[in-house]
Motif scaffolding. Structure first.
Motif, PDB file in Angstrom:
ATOM      1  N   LYS A 169       9.431 -13.874   3.941  1.00  0.00           N
ATOM      2  CA  LYS A 169       9.062 -13.409   2.605  1.00  0.00           C
ATOM      3  C   LYS A 169       8.554 -11.973   2.667  1.00  0.00           C
ATOM      4  CE  LYS A 169       9.779 -17.505   0.821  1.00  0.00           C
ATOM      5  NZ  LYS A 169      10.911 -17.747  -0.098  1.00  0.00           N
ATOM      6  N   MET A 170       8.666 -11.285   1.531  1.00  0.00           N
ATOM      7  CA  MET A 170       8.108  -9.943   1.418  1.00  0.00           C
ATOM      8  C   MET A 170       6.805 -10.023   0.624  1.00  0.00           C
ATOM      9  SD  MET A 170       9.701  -6.477  -0.282  1.00  0.00           S
ATOM     10  CE  MET A 170      11.336  -6.863   0.309  1.00  0.00           C
ATOM     11  N   PHE A 171       5.784  -9.325   1.122  1.00  0.00           N
ATOM     12  CA  PHE A 171       4.463  -9.344   0.502  1.00  0.00           C
ATOM     13  C   PHE A 171       4.040  -7.912   0.225  1.00  0.00           C
ATOM     14  CE2 PHE A 171      -0.142  -9.366   0.505  1.00  0.00           C
ATOM     15  CZ  PHE A 171      -0.491 -10.548  -0.127  1.00  0.00           C
ATOM     16  N   VAL A 172       3.727  -7.608  -1.040  1.00  0.00           N
ATOM     17  CA  VAL A 172       3.301  -6.258  -1.421  1.00  0.00           C
ATOM     18  C   VAL A 172       1.848  -6.311  -1.870  1.00  0.00           C
ATOM     19  CG1 VAL A 172       3.720  -4.277  -2.924  1.00  0.00           C
ATOM     20  CG2 VAL A 172       5.649  -5.671  -2.138  1.00  0.00           C
ATOM     21  N   SER A 173       1.001  -5.523  -1.212  1.00  0.00           N
ATOM     22  CA  SER A 173      -0.425  -5.506  -1.533  1.00  0.00           C
ATOM     23  C   SER A 173      -0.788  -4.211  -2.232  1.00  0.00           C
ATOM     24  CB  SER A 173      -1.251  -5.634  -0.253  1.00  0.00           C
ATOM     25  OG  SER A 173      -2.626  -5.356  -0.519  1.00  0.00           O
ATOM     26  N   ILE A 174      -1.573  -4.317  -3.316  1.00  0.00           N
ATOM     27  CA  ILE A 174      -2.108  -3.127  -3.981  1.00  0.00           C
ATOM     28  C   ILE A 174      -3.624  -3.055  -3.806  1.00  0.00           C
ATOM     29  CG2 ILE A 174      -0.227  -3.018  -5.669  1.00  0.00           C
ATOM     30  CD1 ILE A 174      -2.196  -4.203  -7.745  1.00  0.00           C
ATOM     31  N   ALA A 175      -4.153  -3.806  -2.823  1.00  0.00           N
ATOM     32  CA  ALA A 175      -5.594  -3.827  -2.574  1.00  0.00           C
ATOM     33  C   ALA A 175      -6.011  -2.561  -1.812  1.00  0.00           C
ATOM     34  CB  ALA A 175      -5.976  -5.065  -1.775  1.00  0.00           C
ATOM     35  N   ALA A 176      -6.980  -1.856  -2.360  1.00  0.00           N
ATOM     36  CA  ALA A 176      -7.479  -0.644  -1.692  1.00  0.00           C
ATOM     37  C   ALA A 176      -8.296  -1.036  -0.466  1.00  0.00           C
ATOM     38  CB  ALA A 176      -8.354   0.167  -2.652  1.00  0.00           C
ATOM     39  N   GLY A 177      -8.079  -0.323   0.639  1.00  0.00           N
ATOM     40  CA  GLY A 177      -8.908  -0.493   1.823  1.00  0.00           C
ATOM     41  C   GLY A 177      -8.628  -1.730   2.645  1.00  0.00           C
ATOM     42  N   VAL A 178      -7.524  -2.416   2.395  1.00  0.00           N
ATOM     43  CA  VAL A 178      -7.163  -3.573   3.233  1.00  0.00           C
ATOM     44  C   VAL A 178      -5.928  -3.192   4.050  1.00  0.00           C
ATOM     45  CG1 VAL A 178      -6.573  -6.016   3.299  1.00  0.00           C
ATOM     46  CG2 VAL A 178      -8.050  -5.146   1.479  1.00  0.00           C
ATOM     47  N   PRO A 179      -6.103  -2.888   5.339  1.00  0.00           N
ATOM     48  CA  PRO A 179      -5.015  -2.364   6.156  1.00  0.00           C
ATOM     49  C   PRO A 179      -3.876  -3.365   6.388  1.00  0.00           C
ATOM     50  CG  PRO A 179      -7.160  -1.939   7.176  1.00  0.00           C
ATOM     51  CD  PRO A 179      -7.379  -2.923   6.067  1.00  0.00           C
ATOM     52  N   GLU A 219       5.328 -12.537  11.141  1.00  0.00           N
ATOM     53  CA  GLU A 219       6.467 -11.664  10.815  1.00  0.00           C
ATOM     54  C   GLU A 219       6.727 -11.564   9.311  1.00  0.00           C
ATOM     55  OE1 GLU A 219       9.941 -12.299  13.154  1.00  0.00           O
ATOM     56  OE2 GLU A 219       8.853 -12.205  15.061  1.00  0.00           O
ATOM     57  N   THR A 220       5.710 -11.786   8.492  1.00  0.00           N
ATOM     58  CA  THR A 220       5.851 -11.533   7.058  1.00  0.00           C
ATOM     59  C   THR A 220       6.110 -10.052   6.842  1.00  0.00           C
ATOM     60  OG1 THR A 220       4.360 -13.349   6.484  1.00  0.00           O
ATOM     61  CG2 THR A 220       4.688 -11.646   4.811  1.00  0.00           C
ATOM     62  N   ARG A 221       7.020  -9.738   5.946  1.00  0.00           N
ATOM     63  CA  ARG A 221       7.385  -8.335   5.671  1.00  0.00           C
ATOM     64  C   ARG A 221       6.390  -7.762   4.666  1.00  0.00           C
ATOM     65  NH1 ARG A 221      12.481 -10.817   3.544  1.00  0.00           N
ATOM     66  NH2 ARG A 221      13.055  -8.787   2.679  1.00  0.00           N
ATOM     67  N   VAL A 222       5.377  -7.070   5.209  1.00  0.00           N
ATOM     68  CA  VAL A 222       4.261  -6.595   4.389  1.00  0.00           C
ATOM     69  C   VAL A 222       4.412  -5.101   4.080  1.00  0.00           C
ATOM     70  CG1 VAL A 222       1.758  -6.392   4.199  1.00  0.00           C
ATOM     71  CG2 VAL A 222       2.754  -8.293   5.488  1.00  0.00           C
ATOM     72  N   LEU A 223       4.142  -4.744   2.834  1.00  0.00           N
ATOM     73  CA  LEU A 223       4.068  -3.341   2.427  1.00  0.00           C
ATOM     74  C   LEU A 223       2.784  -3.139   1.641  1.00  0.00           C
ATOM     75  CD1 LEU A 223       7.314  -4.319   1.848  1.00  0.00           C
ATOM     76  CD2 LEU A 223       7.516  -1.828   1.743  1.00  0.00           C
ATOM     77  N   ARG A 224       2.101  -2.027   1.897  1.00  0.00           N
ATOM     78  CA  ARG A 224       0.936  -1.649   1.091  1.00  0.00           C
ATOM     79  C   ARG A 224       1.369  -0.632   0.047  1.00  0.00           C
ATOM     80  NH1 ARG A 224      -4.180   0.570   4.067  1.00  0.00           N
ATOM     81  NH2 ARG A 224      -4.855   0.718   1.893  1.00  0.00           N
ATOM     82  N   ALA A 225       0.789  -0.728  -1.123  1.00  0.00           N
ATOM     83  CA  ALA A 225       1.079   0.224  -2.187  1.00  0.00           C
ATOM     84  C   ALA A 225      -0.233   0.695  -2.806  1.00  0.00           C
ATOM     85  CB  ALA A 225       1.950  -0.419  -3.260  1.00  0.00           C
ATOM     86  N   MET A 226      -0.300   1.986  -3.102  1.00  0.00           N
ATOM     87  CA  MET A 226      -1.455   2.519  -3.825  1.00  0.00           C
ATOM     88  C   MET A 226      -0.939   3.131  -5.123  1.00  0.00           C
ATOM     89  SD  MET A 226      -4.479   3.084  -4.564  1.00  0.00           S
ATOM     90  CE  MET A 226      -5.061   2.063  -3.219  1.00  0.00           C
ATOM     91  N   PRO A 227      -0.934   2.346  -6.196  1.00  0.00           N
ATOM     92  CA  PRO A 227      -0.548   2.857  -7.515  1.00  0.00           C
ATOM     93  C   PRO A 227      -1.785   3.383  -8.241  1.00  0.00           C
ATOM     94  CG  PRO A 227      -0.792   0.484  -7.605  1.00  0.00           C
ATOM     95  CD  PRO A 227      -1.208   0.913  -6.211  1.00  0.00           C
ATOM     96  N   ASN A 228      -1.641   3.695  -9.502  1.00  0.00           N
ATOM     97  CA  ASN A 228      -2.820   4.012 -10.320  1.00  0.00           C
ATOM     98  C   ASN A 228      -2.652   3.411 -11.713  1.00  0.00           C
ATOM     99  OD1 ASN A 228      -1.156   5.825 -11.731  1.00  0.00           O
ATOM    100  ND2 ASN A 228      -2.002   7.633 -10.756  1.00  0.00           N
ATOM    101  N   THR A 229      -3.697   3.517 -12.519  1.00  0.00           N
ATOM    102  CA  THR A 229      -3.701   2.825 -13.804  1.00  0.00           C
ATOM    103  C   THR A 229      -2.692   3.382 -14.799  1.00  0.00           C
ATOM    104  OG1 THR A 229      -5.520   4.240 -14.571  1.00  0.00           O
ATOM    105  CG2 THR A 229      -6.115   2.118 -13.601  1.00  0.00           C
ATOM    106  N   ALA A 230      -2.190   4.594 -14.540  1.00  0.00           N
ATOM    107  CA  ALA A 230      -1.196   5.163 -15.446  1.00  0.00           C
ATOM    108  C   ALA A 230       0.122   4.393 -15.411  1.00  0.00           C
ATOM    109  CB  ALA A 230      -0.961   6.641 -15.120  1.00  0.00           C
TER     110      ALA A 230
END
Length: 220
Positions: A1-11, A22-33
């Protein structure tokens, strides 16, 4: 599975450790806009992503604004700049509007003029390809109102204060990430200790059984 995190400060390291192997992890930093389809996002792929995963997630975030594929070591700076950035912009709009009200404008008009001014300035940067400093110079006529106002901003440390704010937010994000890694290491150590205790108990029970058998088989 692919897992996308938008949590700030969680590496990524913490996310990958706590998810199935082997989960396919990506971190994302979006904003409120992103709420108005004008967001700014940077994504960072983890070590188990497959070809095409990053571009797929990038396309997902591009539906709500701008999105870059970067690296995890850039995300703290991204958090300080664009992640927290809308708050800086809101504070700037509020300050501009307050200035307008002070000089006699109605509140509603002042707020909308301030917001439109930042919107228009941002659009000029994105669409003209010119450096913000050049665009600023084009507004500042010799001996005019804008250069006089810019002098006051410089006197008040405007640009340095904004840079300090970005730095402070980025360092806080880094601190949060380090704390999460520390917590994960403590959890891992606790689990290892519990496992070692269980193994020790199991060995002790085996030894007790062996001792009982030896006693029962020994002549009285």
């Amino acid at each position: 599975k692919m897992f996308v995190s938008i949590a700030a400060g969680v590496p990524l390291e913490v996310l990958e450790t706590n998810l199935p192997e082997e989960t396919r992890v990506l971190r994302a930093m979006p904003n409120t806009a992103c709420l108005v389809h004008a967001g700014a996002t940077v994504i960072a792929p983890g070590k188990f992503v497959r070809n095409g995963d990053a571009s797929l997630v990038q396309k997902l975030f591009q539906t709500v604004g701008l999105c870059y594929v970067g690296t995890e070591d850039q995300l703290d700076a991204v958090t300080g700049l664009s992640g927290s950035g809308p708050a800086y912009a809101f504070a700037t709009i509020e300050s501009l509007a307050d200035g307008g009200v002070k000089m006699g404008l109605p509140r509603d008009m002042a707020t909308k003029l301030a917001a439109q001014t930042l919107f228009g300035a941002a659009k000029m940067v994105l669409e003209s390809g010119k450096h913000p400093g050049q665009l600023k110079d084009e507004v500042c006529s010799p001996g005019g109102t804008t250069i006089t106002a810019m002098h006051e901003l410089e006197r008040g440390g405007f640009r340095g204060t904004i840079m300090d704010a970005v730095e402070a937010s980025a360092l806080k994000a880094k601190e949060m990430g380090e704390l999460e890694v520390q917590k994960q290491e403590e959890r891992t150590q606790e689990m290892e200790n519990e496992q070692a205790n269980e193994e020790q108990k199991s060995e002790e029970m085996k030894m007790e059984k062996v001792e009982k058998k030896v006693k029962m088989s020994s002549p009285q």
